[in-house]
Design an enzyme around this catalytic site. Structure first.
Site, mmCIF file in Angstrom:
data_model
loop_
_atom_site.group_PDB
_atom_site.id
_atom_site.type_symbol
_atom_site.label_atom_id
_atom_site.label_comp_id
_atom_site.label_asym_id
_atom_site.label_seq_id
_atom_site.Cartn_x
_atom_site.Cartn_y
_atom_site.Cartn_z
ATOM 1 N N HIS A 1 -3.968 -7.339 -2.404
ATOM 2 C CA HIS A 1 -3.343 -6.092 -2.005
ATOM 3 C C HIS A 1 -2.644 -6.637 -0.665
ATOM 4 O O HIS A 1 -1.474 -5.849 -0.516
ATOM 5 C CB HIS A 1 -4.454 -5.470 -1.730
ATOM 6 C CG HIS A 1 -3.951 -3.806 -1.353
ATOM 7 N ND1 HIS A 1 -3.546 -2.824 -2.361
ATOM 8 C CD2 HIS A 1 -3.740 -3.238 -0.042
ATOM 9 C CE1 HIS A 1 -3.207 -1.853 -1.804
ATOM 10 N NE2 HIS A 1 -3.421 -1.983 -0.412
ATOM 11 N N ASP B 1 0.883 -1.215 0.049
ATOM 12 C CA ASP B 1 -0.143 0.068 0.167
ATOM 13 C C ASP B 1 0.878 1.250 0.026
ATOM 14 O O ASP B 1 2.054 1.296 -0.768
ATOM 15 C CB ASP B 1 -0.880 -0.239 1.309
ATOM 16 C CG ASP B 1 -2.173 0.749 0.955
ATOM 17 O OD1 ASP B 1 -2.983 0.922 0.161
ATOM 18 O OD2 ASP B 1 -2.054 2.003 1.943
ATOM 19 N N TYR C 1 -3.342 10.259 4.233
ATOM 20 C CA TYR C 1 -4.252 10.675 2.989
ATOM 21 C C TYR C 1 -4.553 12.162 2.882
ATOM 22 O O TYR C 1 -4.830 12.699 1.860
ATOM 23 C CB TYR C 1 -5.600 10.031 3.379
ATOM 24 C CG TYR C 1 -5.440 8.569 2.895
ATOM 25 C CD1 TYR C 1 -6.286 8.151 1.793
ATOM 26 C CD2 TYR C 1 -5.205 7.651 4.037
ATOM 27 C CE1 TYR C 1 -6.200 6.865 1.441
ATOM 28 C CE2 TYR C 1 -5.158 6.390 3.523
ATOM 29 C CZ TYR C 1 -5.619 5.834 2.544
ATOM 30 O OH TYR C 1 -5.574 4.456 2.281
#
Length: 366
Positions: A344, A164, A295
């Site tokens: 993932h 990630d 983020y």
């Protein structure tokens, strides 16, 4: 830079409060004509029922079988598990998680590498690593991880692996510190910049990025909210364990290598016990808000090509990631393989297969 032992020990009042809140969950039915997602009302009810009777103390014992530590590193504190090999001069491997998983999801993989020294770190703002005082840029995270491995733990050389957002961190470590990074293991291979994607004349490369872009809109809602209204979302998730569980598990379902349309199918890759462990760690440490920080407060680094030996194992969600891009970016590419299984959360989903691959690669470097 001090290192001190650490053991997971969630206070009993926290667990009692969690069970009380779970027992009072106000469930909703699925909305009519709702868009497809990795969560359903029926699966959430199942998970909440299991969480109510979850034996956290036995899970805590399992976690603490992995030696854990806290280290003061450049003004911050990092939590990590450190499994030392009994093999003399064993290669060292740094393992980093992304969002929404924690260090715990990668411990099964670490257990399968007894011939390596494995460091599984909690990234800042996750679980038992406090958030940074400054923005968690990729450069800052890479510098912290490198300092942990070299100045704190004393490794003159090590391998690195990230998933990630830490895939970029891992690339940056390898690019910036080739003198210390013996090799890099990759399951989220380097992506071209937007300008490079638009200018490429390779039809295979263009097709891959077009496919990724086409599917992003329907999955990107979480990222937009976490990047623009993180505190509003976190207020709800930090107060509702059922909401927290739904938010995390939806991504475990959607991003793992499991059949679409069957949320419970995730347990073929990530068991219910492991899902509930992740949720309990987020709940008990109240770190869902700080886990959002990259983020809205992180910044992508410009990463130069990696010159150290690299092994790229393409996970299933990026199955058509072009080999040509990997060869341009990883200049000493020793292995390029498209995995038959694993999404993932690659080392968590197929830990045995990945442990065998990492071991083979590490042995070639010796």
């Amino acid at each position: 830079m001090t290192v001190r032992p650490f053991a997971v020990d969630i206070p009993q009042p926290v667990l009692d409060d969690l069970r009380g809140r779970l027992a009072r969950t106000r469930f909703l039915d699925d909305s009519p004509r709702r868009p497809a997602s990795g969560m359903s009302a029926a699966y959430l009810r199942e998970l909440v029922a299991s969480w109510l009777t979850f034996d956290w103390r036995s899970r805590e014992v399992w976690l603490n079988q992995h030696p854990q530590f806290l280290a003061d590193v450049d003004g911050s504190t990092l939590h990590f598990a450190h499994r030392r090999s009994t093999t003399p001069d064993a290669p060292a491997l740094l393992v980093m998680h992304g969002w929404p998983h924690t260090f715990a999801l990668q411990l099964d993989f670490a257990e399968l590498l007894p011939d390596l020294d494995v460091v599984v770190v909690s990234m800042p703002g996750f679980a038992f690593s406090p958030p940074l005082d400054e923005p968690p840029t990729e450069q800052r995270l890479a510098a912290l991880m490198h300092t942990l491995m070299t100045d704190v733990l004393g490794y003159s050389g090590y391998l690195t692996y990230g998933e990630d957002f830490t895939a970029n961190v891992s690339d940056l470590i390898a690019s910036t510190h080739p003198e210390a990074v013996a090799g890099i293991v990759v399951t989220h291979a380097h992506f071209l910049s937007q300008a490079e994607r638009e200018s490429t004349s390779d039809p295979t490369e263009r097709a891959f990025y077009d496919r990724m872009a086409a599917g992003w809109y329907h999955q990107a809602g979480y990222a937009h909210v976490q990047g623009t209204r993180p505190d509003t979302l976190a207020a709800g998730l930090n107060d509702s364990p059922a909401g927290l569980l739904a938010w995390i598990t939806e991504k475990l379902v959607e991003w793992s290598d499991t059949p679409a349309g069957d949320p419970a199918g995730v347990e073929r890759r990530i068991s219910r016990e492991r899902i509930l462990t992740e949720a309990t760690l987020y709940w008990a440490t109240q770190t869902i808000a700080s886990s959002f920080t990259t983020y809205f407060d992180g910044a992508d680094a410009e990463i130069s090509a990696v010159e150290v030996p690299a092994a790229v194992f393409v996970q299933r969600h990026e199955h058509d990631n072009p080999e040509s891009v990997a060869r341009r970016f990883y200049r000493d590419l020793r292995v390029f393989e498209r995995l038959p299984e694993g999404g993932h959360f690659t080392v968590a989903e197929v830990p045995r297969a990945m442990a065998e691959r990492v071991r083979r690669f590490a042995l070639t470097l010796r």
